[in-house]
Design a protein around this motif. Structure first.
Motif, mmCIF file in Angstrom:
data_model
loop_
_atom_site.group_PDB
_atom_site.id
_atom_site.type_symbol
_atom_site.label_atom_id
_atom_site.label_comp_id
_atom_site.label_asym_id
_atom_site.label_seq_id
_atom_site.Cartn_x
_atom_site.Cartn_y
_atom_site.Cartn_z
ATOM 1 N N HIS A 274 30.938 0.023 11.443
ATOM 2 C CA HIS A 274 30.534 1.257 10.786
ATOM 3 C C HIS A 274 31.170 2.504 11.402
ATOM 4 N N ASN A 275 32.104 2.311 12.355
ATOM 5 C CA ASN A 275 32.789 3.435 12.987
ATOM 6 C C ASN A 275 31.808 4.454 13.566
ATOM 7 N N LEU A 276 30.836 3.935 14.288
ATOM 8 C CA LEU A 276 29.831 4.781 14.925
ATOM 9 C C LEU A 276 29.893 4.625 16.433
ATOM 10 N N ILE A 277 29.554 5.683 17.132
ATOM 11 C CA ILE A 277 29.363 5.609 18.575
ATOM 12 C C ILE A 277 28.045 6.276 18.918
ATOM 13 N N ALA A 278 27.455 5.856 20.011
ATOM 14 C CA ALA A 278 26.204 6.450 20.471
ATOM 15 C C ALA A 278 26.294 6.693 21.969
ATOM 16 N N SER A 279 25.698 7.786 22.407
ATOM 17 C CA SER A 279 25.617 8.089 23.829
ATOM 18 C C SER A 279 24.171 8.331 24.212
ATOM 19 N N GLY A 280 23.813 7.900 25.417
ATOM 20 C CA GLY A 280 22.464 8.119 25.931
ATOM 21 C C GLY A 280 22.534 8.594 27.360
ATOM 22 N N GLY A 281 21.640 9.485 27.734
ATOM 23 C CA GLY A 281 21.726 10.073 29.060
ATOM 24 C C GLY A 281 20.438 10.081 29.838
ATOM 25 N N ASP A 283 18.976 12.592 30.476
ATOM 26 C CA ASP A 283 18.170 13.639 29.867
ATOM 27 C C ASP A 283 17.268 13.110 28.759
ATOM 28 N N GLY A 284 17.314 11.818 28.483
ATOM 29 C CA GLY A 284 16.465 11.225 27.462
ATOM 30 C C GLY A 284 16.954 11.416 26.045
ATOM 31 N N ILE A 285 18.180 11.880 25.866
ATOM 32 C CA ILE A 285 18.717 12.141 24.532
ATOM 33 C C ILE A 285 19.662 11.020 24.103
ATOM 34 N N ILE A 286 19.543 10.608 22.836
ATOM 35 C CA ILE A 286 20.501 9.703 22.209
ATOM 36 C C ILE A 286 21.179 10.464 21.081
ATOM 37 N N ARG A 287 22.519 10.406 21.032
ATOM 38 C CA ARG A 287 23.269 11.004 19.931
ATOM 39 C C ARG A 287 24.146 9.935 19.285
ATOM 40 N N VAL A 288 24.260 9.987 17.965
ATOM 41 C CA VAL A 288 25.086 9.053 17.205
ATOM 42 C C VAL A 288 26.123 9.840 16.420
ATOM 43 N N TRP A 289 27.391 9.409 16.521
ATOM 44 C CA TRP A 289 28.512 10.099 15.879
ATOM 45 C C TRP A 289 29.260 9.151 14.949
ATOM 46 N N ASP A 290 29.732 9.702 13.822
ATOM 47 C CA ASP A 290 30.659 9.004 12.933
ATOM 48 C C ASP A 290 32.071 9.379 13.378
ATOM 49 N N ILE A 291 32.849 8.412 13.846
ATOM 50 C CA ILE A 291 34.144 8.741 14.433
ATOM 51 C C ILE A 291 35.233 8.970 13.385
ATOM 52 N N ASN A 313 22.628 -2.088 15.627
ATOM 53 C CA ASN A 313 22.385 -3.204 14.738
ATOM 54 C C ASN A 313 23.489 -3.259 13.691
ATOM 55 N N HIS A 314 23.616 -4.417 13.024
ATOM 56 C CA HIS A 314 24.712 -4.610 12.076
ATOM 57 C C HIS A 314 24.551 -3.815 10.787
ATOM 58 N N ASP A 315 23.360 -3.247 10.554
ATOM 59 C CA ASP A 315 23.198 -2.431 9.354
ATOM 60 C C ASP A 315 23.817 -1.049 9.511
ATOM 61 N N GLY A 316 24.166 -0.663 10.748
ATOM 62 C CA GLY A 316 24.739 0.644 10.986
ATOM 63 C C GLY A 316 23.756 1.783 10.804
ATOM 64 N N LYS A 317 22.496 1.437 10.582
ATOM 65 C CA LYS A 317 21.469 2.456 10.343
ATOM 66 C C LYS A 317 20.417 2.505 11.449
ATOM 67 N N SER A 318 20.562 1.632 12.419
ATOM 68 C CA SER A 318 19.556 1.556 13.477
ATOM 69 C C SER A 318 20.210 1.044 14.753
ATOM 70 N N LEU A 319 19.488 1.187 15.840
ATOM 71 C CA LEU A 319 19.979 0.669 17.109
ATOM 72 C C LEU A 319 18.807 0.318 18.012
ATOM 73 N N TYR A 320 19.110 -0.426 19.056
ATOM 74 C CA TYR A 320 18.147 -0.720 20.111
ATOM 75 C C TYR A 320 18.570 0.001 21.380
ATOM 76 N N TYR A 321 17.589 0.409 22.171
ATOM 77 C CA TYR A 321 17.916 1.061 23.428
ATOM 78 C C TYR A 321 16.924 0.652 24.515
ATOM 79 N N GLY A 322 17.366 0.784 25.763
ATOM 80 C CA GLY A 322 16.536 0.461 26.912
ATOM 81 C C GLY A 322 16.314 1.697 27.759
ATOM 82 N N SER A 323 15.092 1.839 28.252
ATOM 83 C CA SER A 323 14.732 2.990 29.081
ATOM 84 C C SER A 323 13.672 2.549 30.084
#
Length: 457
Positions: A274-281, A283-291, A313-323
């Motif tokens: 889906h040409n997406l990237i995500a960053s997590g920090g 600071d507790g923030i998650i950002r998702v970008w369309d590249i 996830n493979h739907d490109g509409k959701s993700l899992y994260y660990g904290s």
């Protein structure tokens, strides 16, 4: 140059109302079963399963079908209280699990941890098929070649290692620097390795010979993590000062600078489909970008932070994260500004600072990450402390103790537990996998021991 960002805050009543049913649906898709904060998450190539690693020393394999195919009607999902159940729990690691990756085939995986061990797993047979020995400290990054013939790992021991996945033998052990090497990648043709770490430099290495090629980029701040973008021509990296940048190894230049995090970047994910990237920090923030157009597709705040792990996830509409939570969290990507998923979310047990008697407070802050007081160990990194007084060290049935603890003559009582917190586990039981945990203050230590003696009966 100062950076300015504008945040629009919705009225609390509207935010809560809009998220109520969605939160119920998403919580039903959380992966519940770990006994400590989640450090790493990966989704299988076919999108049907996930792997996660935790501070509890465990790797877990999850079946995502039931979770991701749940009814889209949040009101129906909200009535279901049973979370996604774990498929299998692997317990070979002798320390926190730091990194994990599926093989391209999806039937095997490789994981690494704080103890320096690297394991290869057969996911169908549910067993370890190899333990790769060579690192002397925490192994924090893994990459597998597209043909699955070799893997590379990097460690806080300052080395990168290239492994033969057919023989499970070490091919090259490369000394990079006398500081942690936090990230390593292997090129699409498996001929070049790229390392990055504490000194902020991205280096290239000849994967055939193990020879150093050159320094490609010097960032100036330590680099924590790297991932390939689709087609493996460019990579994304995150740093300790919060920068998230896109780098072209061939051109040897930064080609894109994204909105930085306010604290260190700890998690990155890429969705090739889906040409997406995500960053997590931190600071507790998650950002998702369309590249494809560098549009910000979603952003959320997890008020507990930090975000260590991310996987699309493979739907490109959701993700899992660990904290800091003991479960892998599901998030449906939204373009709402500063969405806060965890309104009224209580602090973790080890984050409590006040409101408890001194001894209980010390247990909560120093011991509860790894131990429970109940007969059920709750899948924690350490064994339950139930009936610990009078018990021989390393003798509780069902727990995978280190050999040093199993061979120890120590009987746990006020005196030996006091010595443990004064001297530290490594001195009292050399070779133990117990993390360093001292309580220097006499009053706090005595209160903790008194609390344990009463609460563990």
């Amino acid at each position: 140059m100062k950076r300015f960002f504008i945040t629009f805050v919705l009225p609390m009543c509207l935010l809560f109302h809009s998220n109520l049913n969605a939160d119920a649906a998403e919580n039903n898709r959380n992966l519940v079963g770990h006994g400590g904060p989640v450090n790493t998450v990966a989704i299988s190539p076919d999108g049907k399963s996930a792997l996660s690693g935790s501070l509890d020393y465990a790797v877990m394999l999850w079946d995502l079908d039931a979770s991701l195919n749940a009814s889209p009607d949040a009101s129906k999902v909200a009535k279901k209280t049973k979370p996604n159940s774990q498929h299998h729990r692997f317990i070979a690691h002798k320390g926190a699990v730091s990194a994990i990756q599926f093989f391209p085939s999806g039937d095997k995986a490789i994981s690494s941890g704080d103890h320096g061990n690297v394991y290869v797993w057969d996911l169908k047979e549910k067993k370890v098929i190899a333990q790769l020995e060579g690192h002397l400290a925490k192994v924090v990054s893994i990459d597998i070649s597209n043909d699955a013939k070799v893997a590379t790992t990097s460690s806080w021991d300052g080395h990168v290692i290239l492994w033969d996945l057919a023989t499970h033998k070490l091919i090259h052990k490369i000394h990079v620097q006398n500081h942690p090497v936090n990230a390593v990648l292997i090129s699409e043709d498996a001929k070049t390795l790229y390392s990055a770490g504490y000194d902020g430099k991205i280096r290239s290495w000849d994967a055939t010979t193990g020879d150093f090629i050159k320094v490609l980029h010097s960032h100036g701040w330590p680099i924590n993590i790297m991932r390939w973008l689709p087609e493996q021509k460019q990579l994304i990296f995150g740093t300790t000062n919060g920068d998230v940048q896109i780098f072209d190894p061939t051109a040897e230049k930064i080609v894109k600078v994204l909105i930085p995090h306010e604290k260190p970047v700890l998690g990155l994910a890429v969705s090739k489909q889906h040409n997406l990237i995500a960053s997590g920090g931190n600071d507790g923030i998650i950002r998702v970008w369309d590249i494809t157009n560098w549009e910000l597709k979603g952003q959320t705040i997890t008020i507990l932070g930090p975000v260590w792990a991310l996987a699309f996830n493979h739907d490109g509409k959701s993700l899992y994260y660990g904290s800091l939570d003991d479960e892998v969290k599901y998030w449906k990507i939204t373009d709402k500004d500063d969405e806060n998923l965890w309104i009224d979310h209580k602090p973790r047990r080890f984050q409590v600072k006040t409101g408890l008697p001194l001894g209980e407070l010390q247990f909560a802050r120093k011991c509860s990450v790894c131990h429970t007081l109940n007969e059920n160990d709750a899948n924690r990194a350490g064994p339950t402390l139930h009936n610990v007084f009078g018990r021989k060290a390393g003798s509780l049935a069902g727990y995978n103790y280190s050999d040093s603890l199993k061979d120890s003559p120590i009987i746990w009582d006020e005196k030996t537990i006091d010595e443990l917190f004064v001297e530290g586990p490594a001195k009292v039981v050399p070779g133990t996998k117990m993390p360093l945990q001292k309580v220097a203050d006499d009053k706090q230590r005595k209160a903790l021991i008194a609390f344990l003696k009463k609460a563990t009966q």
